[in-house]
Design a protein around this motif. Structure first.
Motif, PDB file in Angstrom:
ATOM      1  N   LEU A  36      -0.819 -96.678   5.466  1.00 50.53           N
ATOM      2  CA  LEU A  36      -0.771 -97.868   6.150  1.00 50.53           C
ATOM      3  C   LEU A  36       0.261 -97.569   7.552  1.00 50.53           C
ATOM      4  O   LEU A  36       0.318 -98.367   8.274  1.00 50.53           O
ATOM      5  N   LEU A  37       0.910 -96.281   7.192  1.00 48.91           N
ATOM      6  CA  LEU A  37       1.673 -96.020   8.462  1.00 48.91           C
ATOM      7  C   LEU A  37       1.389 -94.750   9.301  1.00 48.91           C
ATOM      8  O   LEU A  37       0.867 -93.744   8.686  1.00 48.91           O
ATOM      9  N   THR A  38       1.363 -94.603  10.531  1.00 46.61           N
ATOM     10  CA  THR A  38       1.343 -93.690  11.448  1.00 46.61           C
ATOM     11  C   THR A  38       2.005 -92.330  10.775  1.00 46.61           C
ATOM     12  O   THR A  38       1.636 -91.086  11.113  1.00 46.61           O
TER      13      THR A  38
ATOM     14  N   LEU B  27       4.676 -97.298   1.027  1.00 45.47           N
ATOM     15  CA  LEU B  27       5.020 -98.251  -0.076  1.00 45.47           C
ATOM     16  C   LEU B  27       3.916 -99.490  -0.067  1.00 45.47           C
ATOM     17  O   LEU B  27       3.817-100.315  -1.052  1.00 45.47           O
ATOM     18  N   HIS B  28       2.914 -99.486   0.974  1.00 46.68           N
ATOM     19  CA  HIS B  28       1.916-100.503   0.948  1.00 46.68           C
ATOM     20  C   HIS B  28       0.757-100.396  -0.122  1.00 46.68           C
ATOM     21  O   HIS B  28       0.274 -99.347  -0.297  1.00 46.68           O
ATOM     22  N   ASP B  29       0.685-101.535  -0.863  1.00 41.55           N
ATOM     23  CA  ASP B  29      -0.292-101.175  -1.893  1.00 41.55           C
ATOM     24  C   ASP B  29      -1.455-102.183  -2.000  1.00 41.55           C
ATOM     25  O   ASP B  29      -2.385-102.352  -2.947  1.00 41.55           O
ATOM     26  N   ILE B  30      -1.433-103.254  -0.844  1.00 39.46           N
ATOM     27  CA  ILE B  30      -2.415-104.150  -1.026  1.00 39.46           C
ATOM     28  C   ILE B  30      -4.011-103.752  -0.975  1.00 39.46           C
ATOM     29  O   ILE B  30      -4.943-103.950  -1.481  1.00 39.46           O
ATOM     30  N   GLY B  31      -3.999-102.789   0.317  1.00 35.97           N
ATOM     31  CA  GLY B  31      -5.526-102.133   0.572  1.00 35.97           C
ATOM     32  C   GLY B  31      -5.625-101.393  -0.541  1.00 35.97           C
ATOM     33  O   GLY B  31      -7.083-101.341  -0.777  1.00 35.97           O
TER      34      GLY B  31
ATOM     35  N   VAL C 181       7.786-110.773   4.610  1.00 35.28           N
ATOM     36  CA  VAL C 181       6.496-109.981   4.706  1.00 35.28           C
ATOM     37  C   VAL C 181       6.292-109.730   3.205  1.00 35.28           C
ATOM     38  O   VAL C 181       5.144-109.646   2.478  1.00 35.28           O
TER      39      VAL C 181
ATOM     40  N   ALA D  25     -12.563-101.524   1.784  1.00 34.03           N
ATOM     41  CA  ALA D  25     -12.624-101.389   0.393  1.00 34.03           C
ATOM     42  C   ALA D  25     -14.232-101.576  -0.020  1.00 34.03           C
ATOM     43  O   ALA D  25     -14.369-100.799  -0.844  1.00 34.03           O
TER      44      ALA D  25
ATOM     45  N   GLY E   7      -7.358 -96.585   5.228  1.00 30.92           N
ATOM     46  CA  GLY E   7      -5.952 -97.327   5.590  1.00 30.92           C
ATOM     47  C   GLY E   7      -6.081 -97.665   7.224  1.00 30.92           C
ATOM     48  O   GLY E   7      -6.419 -97.048   8.013  1.00 30.92           O
ATOM     49  N   ALA E   8      -5.354 -98.619   7.547  1.00 30.62           N
ATOM     50  CA  ALA E   8      -5.245 -99.253   8.921  1.00 30.62           C
ATOM     51  C   ALA E   8      -4.993 -98.122   9.935  1.00 30.62           C
ATOM     52  O   ALA E   8      -6.088 -98.058  11.045  1.00 30.62           O
TER      53      ALA E   8
ATOM     54  N   GLY F  90       5.819 -91.624   0.795  1.00 33.00           N
ATOM     55  CA  GLY F  90       6.654 -92.354   1.900  1.00 33.00           C
ATOM     56  C   GLY F  90       6.091 -93.586   2.421  1.00 33.00           C
ATOM     57  O   GLY F  90       6.669 -94.297   2.992  1.00 33.00           O
TER      58      GLY F  90
ATOM     59  N   THR G 147     -13.377 -94.278   5.134  1.00 31.53           N
ATOM     60  CA  THR G 147     -14.222 -95.677   5.217  1.00 31.53           C
ATOM     61  C   THR G 147     -13.348 -96.680   5.596  1.00 31.53           C
ATOM     62  O   THR G 147     -12.072 -96.783   5.237  1.00 31.53           O
TER      63      THR G 147
ATOM     64  N   SER H 125      -4.789 -93.763   0.290  1.00 29.86           N
ATOM     65  CA  SER H 125      -4.643 -94.624   1.293  1.00 29.86           C
ATOM     66  C   SER H 125      -3.265 -94.574   2.344  1.00 29.86           C
ATOM     67  O   SER H 125      -2.221 -94.077   1.366  1.00 29.86           O
TER      68      SER H 125
END
Ligand code: B1M
Length: 214
Positions: A148-150, A100-104, A62, A198, A178-179, A98, A195, A146
């Protein structure tokens, strides 16, 4: 296989160099940048996401796919955004503590740039206080968080609480996304806006900043 399908395939294999070359080629061939983004890069990332969830691929795969995604995005960026001369506002953007997701986040930044914002990217794994310090330092209009993690979305609350404690809550518009985030969560923590993607983040941020300034 079409060029966008090839981009998706190479992204899934984490082949950043091939992704870069193919995105450049797709642009040269006049393929719409949004199609390159949605049907090439994002589609590949979604397939990897599904495989990750089903334990068919693991973190290293990933990670290399995400690197290839970011390389592809950087090639596509100038085509996705048309920046005006004078910034309409300043935005501080980062992924919460906490996480590290940066794509969104990077996509949100691109769209905000396209909408005419001056961007202050505070990166990933961002402490609540860092958003505020940066916003105060640069005279920002909006803070964008942003997650990405609950497990990390709850860290958005800390920033809003600290803004309140410092008497700065009304000074800044706060947007979250974020998701795992949704509208009711945003309301619950006291953010101004949630929102889902993006493009709408940029639209809503522009409207909110312009109406606050008018
Ligand atoms: Co992560 N990961 N990951 N991961 N990872 C997810 C998020 C996950 C859903 C995968 C899964 O299990 N199906 C899952 C989270 C489960 C949960 O909490 N519900 C997960 C997990 C569990 C983890 C680890 C814990 C795995 C582990 O170590 N065991 C770990 C955590 C590390 C950490 O952050 N502390 C981890 C690590 C990683 C990598 C490092 C390998 C890599 C990130 C690399 C990077 O970002 N540079 C990674 C990736 C790539 C993913 C998936 C596969 C893809 C995420 C992504 O980039 N999507 C993801 C699965 C998935 O989402 N299907 C997954 C594409 C991106 C464009 O979408 O970020 O949602 P997204 O952004 C969207 C919208 O959400 C919105 O706009 C964008 C679209 O236009 N948006 C905003 C985003 N921010 C916004 C802000 C706004 C407005 C809109 O306003 C401010």
């Amino acid at each position: 296989m079409s060029l966008v399908d090839e981009i998706s395939e190479y992204l899934q294999k984490g082949r950043a160099k091939n992704v870069k070359t193919l995105v450049e080629q797709a642009i040269e061939e006049g393929i719409n940048p949004k199609i390159i983004l949605n049907e090439g890069l994002l589609s590949g990332m979604m397939i990897i996401g599904a495989k990750f969830k089903n334990n068919e691929v693991f973190v290293p795969e990933v990670l290399v796919a995400a690197r290839a995604m970011n390389v592809g995005l950087s090639v596509l960026e100038p085509k996705l955004i048309e920046v005006g001369n004078k910034p309409i506002g300043k935005a501080v953007v980062g992924t919460v503590k906490g996480d590290l997701h940066d794509i969104g986040k990077n996509l949100v930044i691109m769209m905000l740039k396209g909408a005419g914002f001056e961007i202050h990217d505070v990166g990933v794994d961002v402490e609540a206080a860092t958003y505020i310090e940066k916003a105060e330092e640069v005279g920002a209009d909006i803070i964008c968080m942003s997650a990405l993690l609950t497990t990390t979305m709850t860290n958005m609350q800390a920033c809003i609480d600290q803004l309140k404690e410092k008497g700065l809550r009304d000074k800044y518009i706060v947007m979250v996304g974020g998701a795992p985030v949704n509208d009711s969560f945003a309301k619950q923590i006291g953010a101004d806006f949630y929102t889902p993607d993006a493009a709408s983040a940029a639209e809503v941020a522009k409207e909110a900043v312009l109406s606050k300034k008018s």
